[in-house]
Design an enzyme around this catalytic site. Structure first.
Site, PDB file in Angstrom:
ATOM      1  CE1 TYR A 226       3.109   3.013   0.893  1.00 46.47           C
ATOM      2  CE2 TYR A 226       2.207   4.009  -1.098  1.00 46.47           C
ATOM      3  CZ  TYR A 226       2.268   2.959  -0.209  1.00 46.47           C
ATOM      4  OH  TYR A 226       1.490   1.836  -0.425  1.00 46.47           O
TER       5      TYR A 226
ATOM      6  CB  SER B 288       2.021   1.036  -5.224  1.00 45.63           C
ATOM      7  OG  SER B 288       0.999   1.988  -5.280  1.00 45.63           O
TER       8      SER B 288
END
Length: 258
Positions: free
Chosen positions: A152, A139
């Protein structure tokens, strides 16, 4: 690496990024296997998308992953690409005393452990192929944390480090297995949280899903080590010069908006 006549496994392939890539891989003339936790969802996807193959798997469960590896070895011995995409996201306040330890660590089990389990279980099969590839979806958050989703963010940074370590071990063994890290920015069409902010900043950093698929596939075909898509390029460059300032500024913006 030519993406035709390949056998590709896409974890978390029933929706979002994984599903979009799976459809593109299928359209390019590959055998595509998708995984997900819900048998009902898998059946629906396979019914509506002829050619896709579905296998129900919980990537956070080692026994489930071992069973998947056995089935793939028997039925799809030419598997040569793993697309590790399965992931969940939880936003929470670490000061909230009602948040359980299980909630805090759930993302580790799926996002990070799942990537590691799938890769470890299927490396022997990949090593038998003339050429193979592992794609790990990290990400923008491999570069900067999202303060309201701390675990996360940690898992995405972990996937980044795992990808680098995996690549070096493969090189040391002399195996022809490519490792690519795909780093998307915000993809609003596939957002995993129902509190997504459609404000100006998120519109700036967002990238259309179709464009992500395009640049991701191009990177795979060129055997790229890492593909920083869209705004991720900007953030990766900026974090070289003022990482603490950017992290603090963005963190305060996010926390105040909540």
């Amino acid at each position: 690496m030519k993406l035709k006549n390949r056998t590709i496994l896409v974890t978390g392939g029933t929706s979002g990024i994984g599903f979009a890539f799976a459809k593109s891989f299928l359209g390019m003339g590959n055998t595509v296997i998708i995984t997900g936790r819900s048998q009902q969802r898998i059946d629906q996807i396979v019914k509506n998308n002829p050619g896709l193959i579905g296998m129900t798997t919980d990537v956070s469960d080692p026994k489930s992953v071992e069973q998947l590896a056995k089935e793939l070895t028997i039925h799809y011995p030419k598997l040569d690409i793993i697309f590790n995409n399965a992931g969940i996201i939880h936003e929470f306040d670490l000061f909230d005393e009602t948040i359980t330890y299980e909630h805090i660590t759930a993302e580790i089990a799926t996002n990070l452990n799942g990537t590691i389990y799938i890769t470890k279980a299927l490396l022997p099969l990949l090593a038998k192929q003339q050429e193979a590839m592992v794609v790990n979806v990290s990400s923008l958050l491999a570069n900067i944390t999202v303060a309201n989703a701390p675990t996360y963010s940690a898992t995405k940074a972990g996937i980044h480090m795992f990808s680098d370590a995996l690549r070096e071990q493969i090189r040391a063994k002399g195996k022809n297995i490519h490792v690519m890290e795909l780093c998307p920015p915000v993809i609003s069409e596939t957002n995993l949280t129902d509190t997504f902010d459609e404000g100006f900043m998120n519109k700036v950093i967002s990238l259309p899903l179709a464009k992500l698929v395009k640049v991701g596939i191009k990177g795979m075909e060129k055997n790229k080590i890492r593909v920083n898509a869209g705004f991720t390029k900007v953030m990766r460059f900026s974090m070289k010069f003022a990482p603490d300032f950017i992290t603090h500024t963005w963190g305060q913006m996010l926390l105040k908006s909540n």
